[in-house]
Design a protein around this motif. Structure first.
Motif, short mmCIF file in Angstrom:
data_model
loop_
_atom_site.label_atom_id
_atom_site.label_comp_id
_atom_site.label_asym_id
_atom_site.label_seq_id
_atom_site.Cartn_x
_atom_site.Cartn_y
_atom_site.Cartn_z
N LYS A 1 0.82 -1.21 0.00
CA LYS A 1 0.00 0.00 0.00
C LYS A 1 0.86 1.27 0.00
O LYS A 1 0.49 2.27 -0.59
N LEU A 2 2.01 1.18 0.68
CA LEU A 2 2.88 2.35 0.80
C LEU A 2 3.59 2.70 -0.50
O LEU A 2 3.58 3.87 -0.93
N PHE A 3 4.24 1.73 -1.13
CA PHE A 3 5.10 2.03 -2.28
C PHE A 3 4.38 2.63 -3.48
O PHE A 3 4.96 3.49 -4.17
N PRO A 4 3.15 2.26 -3.78
CA PRO A 4 2.47 2.95 -4.89
C PRO A 4 2.23 4.43 -4.61
O PRO A 4 2.06 5.23 -5.53
N VAL A 5 2.23 4.80 -3.34
CA VAL A 5 2.01 6.19 -2.95
C VAL A 5 3.33 6.94 -2.78
O VAL A 5 3.47 8.10 -3.19
N ALA A 6 4.31 6.27 -2.16
CA ALA A 6 5.60 6.91 -1.89
C ALA A 6 6.71 5.86 -1.88
O ALA A 6 6.76 5.03 -0.98
N ASN A 7 7.57 5.89 -2.90
CA ASN A 7 8.66 4.92 -2.97
C ASN A 7 10.01 5.56 -3.32
O ASN A 7 10.90 4.91 -3.84
N THR A 8 10.13 6.86 -3.00
CA THR A 8 11.40 7.57 -3.15
C THR A 8 11.61 8.40 -1.88
O THR A 8 10.65 8.68 -1.15
N PRO A 9 12.86 8.81 -1.61
CA PRO A 9 13.08 9.65 -0.43
C PRO A 9 12.24 10.94 -0.46
O PRO A 9 11.67 11.33 0.56
N GLU A 10 12.14 11.55 -1.62
CA GLU A 10 11.36 12.79 -1.74
C GLU A 10 9.89 12.53 -1.41
O GLU A 10 9.26 13.32 -0.69
N ALA A 11 9.35 11.48 -1.96
CA ALA A 11 7.93 11.18 -1.76
C ALA A 11 7.62 10.83 -0.31
O ALA A 11 6.58 11.21 0.23
N LEU A 12 8.54 10.10 0.34
CA LEU A 12 8.31 9.75 1.73
C LEU A 12 8.41 10.98 2.64
O LEU A 12 7.64 11.11 3.60
N LEU A 13 9.33 11.88 2.33
CA LEU A 13 9.41 13.12 3.11
C LEU A 13 8.16 13.96 2.92
O LEU A 13 7.66 14.57 3.86
N ALA A 14 7.64 13.96 1.70
CA ALA A 14 6.40 14.70 1.44
C ALA A 14 5.22 14.07 2.18
O ALA A 14 4.31 14.78 2.64
N LEU A 15 5.25 12.75 2.32
CA LEU A 15 4.20 12.05 3.05
C LEU A 15 4.23 12.44 4.53
O LEU A 15 3.18 12.58 5.17
N GLY A 16 5.44 12.62 5.05
CA GLY A 16 5.59 13.06 6.43
C GLY A 16 5.56 11.91 7.42
O GLY A 16 5.15 10.79 7.11
N LEU A 17 5.99 12.21 8.65
CA LEU A 17 6.07 11.19 9.68
C LEU A 17 4.71 10.57 10.00
O LEU A 17 4.56 9.34 10.01
N ASP A 18 3.72 11.41 10.22
CA ASP A 18 2.40 10.88 10.55
C ASP A 18 1.77 10.13 9.38
O ASP A 18 1.11 9.11 9.57
N GLY A 19 2.01 10.63 8.18
CA GLY A 19 1.49 9.94 7.00
C GLY A 19 2.10 8.57 6.83
O GLY A 19 1.41 7.59 6.50
N LEU A 20 3.42 8.47 7.07
CA LEU A 20 4.10 7.18 6.97
C LEU A 20 3.59 6.21 8.03
O LEU A 20 3.36 5.03 7.75
N LYS A 21 3.38 6.71 9.23
CA LYS A 21 2.90 5.84 10.31
C LYS A 21 1.57 5.19 9.97
O LYS A 21 1.32 4.04 10.34
N GLU A 22 0.72 5.89 9.25
CA GLU A 22 -0.59 5.34 8.88
C GLU A 22 -0.43 4.09 8.02
O GLU A 22 -1.23 3.16 8.10
N PHE A 23 0.62 4.06 7.20
CA PHE A 23 0.84 2.91 6.31
C PHE A 23 1.51 1.74 7.03
O PHE A 23 1.34 0.59 6.62
N ILE A 24 2.29 2.03 8.07
CA ILE A 24 3.09 0.96 8.69
C ILE A 24 2.67 0.64 10.13
O ILE A 24 3.37 -0.08 10.83
N LYS A 25 1.52 1.14 10.56
CA LYS A 25 1.12 0.99 11.96
C LYS A 25 0.80 -0.45 12.35
O LYS A 25 0.69 -0.75 13.56
N THR A 26 0.68 -1.34 11.39
CA THR A 26 0.46 -2.76 11.70
C THR A 26 1.77 -3.49 12.00
O THR A 26 1.76 -4.66 12.38
N ILE A 27 2.90 -2.82 11.82
CA ILE A 27 4.21 -3.43 12.01
C ILE A 27 4.76 -3.05 13.38
O ILE A 27 4.63 -1.91 13.82
N GLY A 28 5.37 -4.00 14.05
CA GLY A 28 5.93 -3.75 15.36
C GLY A 28 6.97 -2.63 15.35
O GLY A 28 7.71 -2.49 14.38
N LEU A 29 7.01 -1.85 16.42
CA LEU A 29 7.96 -0.74 16.58
C LEU A 29 7.80 0.31 15.48
O LEU A 29 8.77 0.97 15.09
#
Length: 212
Positions: free
Chosen positions: A53-81
């Motif tokens: 789900k994450l990579f189609p939305v953001a799969n480069t350093p620029e895109a992940l920074l644009a997504l932001g910390l909270d935005g990234l957490k929404e995609f990976i919140k099912t993963i430990g730590l």
């Protein structure tokens, strides 16, 4: 264990799995880097569900920074730590852009300088993304190396150094994946599947599980 037995073990593992590779799903070195950082103390299956789900939305350093910390957490919140992993991924994205033109570096020193990247992760990236003959010792490899007698050691670094020294040259590049897959599906932690193991007669494990 002598060199001829080690060669026979790797020969059989390679014959059983001719094209061993990571089970993490990725299409670029950067995607692999993110997936490996996420995989610490998590399953590859769980990581793959999140990155699908994450990579189609953001799969480069620029895109992940644009997504932001909270935005990234929404995609990976099912993963430990996921909180600390998200922080590390955002920080490593900044470092990749500041120091490496947004590209994943192909040296151990540069990789280990990235937030959230230790020796094991660096070895995975060097091996899987760049084809280096490195061996990243995870819990599966540590167990297989000690249980079989292939490269016994008290800690992961000791096992890594012995595998690096003793693995036959022709199997060095694939050794990492051969041993992980063997540990994940055959030489399992609680009840190894010795009766169907392709190296059962070569393995020096004393408490082999009996045939059913």
């Amino acid at each position: 264990m002598n060199a001829s037995k080690r060669l026979a073990i790797f020969d059989r593992l390679a014959e059983a799995t001719p094209e061993p590779t990571t089970e993490l799903q990725y299409s670029t070195p950067f995607e692999l880097l993110v997936a490996v950082v996420l995989s610490a103390q998590a399953t590859d299956k769980g990581v793959n569900k999140a990155t699908a789900k994450l990579f189609p939305v953001a799969n480069t350093p620029e895109a992940l920074l644009a997504l932001g910390l909270d935005g990234l957490k929404e995609f990976i919140k099912t993963i430990g730590l996921f909180n600390s992993k998200a922080a590390n991924i955002i920080a490593l994205c900044r470092q990749l852009l500041d120091l490496h033109h947004g590209e994943v570096p192909a040296t151990r020193e540069a990789l280990e300088a990235l937030p959230g990247v230790g020796r094991k992760t660096a070895n995975v990236i060097l091996n899987t993304a760049f084809g280096h003959a490195t061996i990243a010792v995870d819990t599966h490899i540590f167990r297989v190396a000690n249980r079989t007698g292939l490269a016994p050691g008290k800690n992961v670094r000791e096992v890594e150094e012995k595998l690096d020294k003793w693995t036959p040259g022709k199997h060095k590049k694939d050794a990492h994946h051969l041993l992980i897959l063997h540990g994940r599906y055959t030489c399992t932690a609680r009840k190894p599947k010795c009766p169907v193991c392709v190296i059962e007669d070569l393995c020096e494990y004393r408490d082999k599980t009996p045939s059913l």
